[in-house]
Design a protein around this motif. Structure first.
Motif: not given
Length: 125
Positions: A88-92
């Motif tokens: 999720r952090a990478r997607q954000k």
């Protein structure tokens, strides 16, 4: 015999679910946890959590190392929590949600406790 094995698997799964829920509750006082879900079996993280996690990932840490560096125990919570949060952090980051703008931070963590930040990020924070 097959029904007995199925019942044992269901009980084990229920026991694992309860153990995970207990681990989540035990970590609910982590500074990066805003609240728990309704079933108290997952975290709702602060915005600053994802920024901090992403910075740790960018510094070369694995998902598990980065997650643990922020105070979460993957031995109790499971590695999937770390990997899902990192994803999720990478997607954000890919979506531009970590650009140095004030709305991308919630200020829930004292700035001294955040990983290294650029001047622009500090100003936005």
């Amino acid at each position: 015999m097959a029904q007995e094995r199925k019942k044992n698997r269901q009980q084990q799964t229920e026991a694992q679910r309860l153990a995970h829920r207990d681990a989540v509750i035990a970590h609910s006082d982590n500074k990066f946890v805003a609240e728990l879900t309704k079933n108290m079996d997952a975290f709702i993280y602060t915005k600053d959590f994802y920024v901090a996690l992403y910075k740790q990932l960018e510094s070369g840490m694995t998902s598990i190392e980065a997650y643990e560096s922020l105070g979460f125990d993957t031995k109790k919570l499971g590695k999937n929590c770390a990997q899902s949060a990192a994803k999720r952090a990478r997607q954000k980051a890919k979506n531009g949600e970590f650009e140095p703008k004030a709305e991308n931070y919630d200020g829930s963590i004292p700035i001294e406790e955040m990983p290294e930040m650029t001047l622009e990020e500090k100003v936005a924070y």
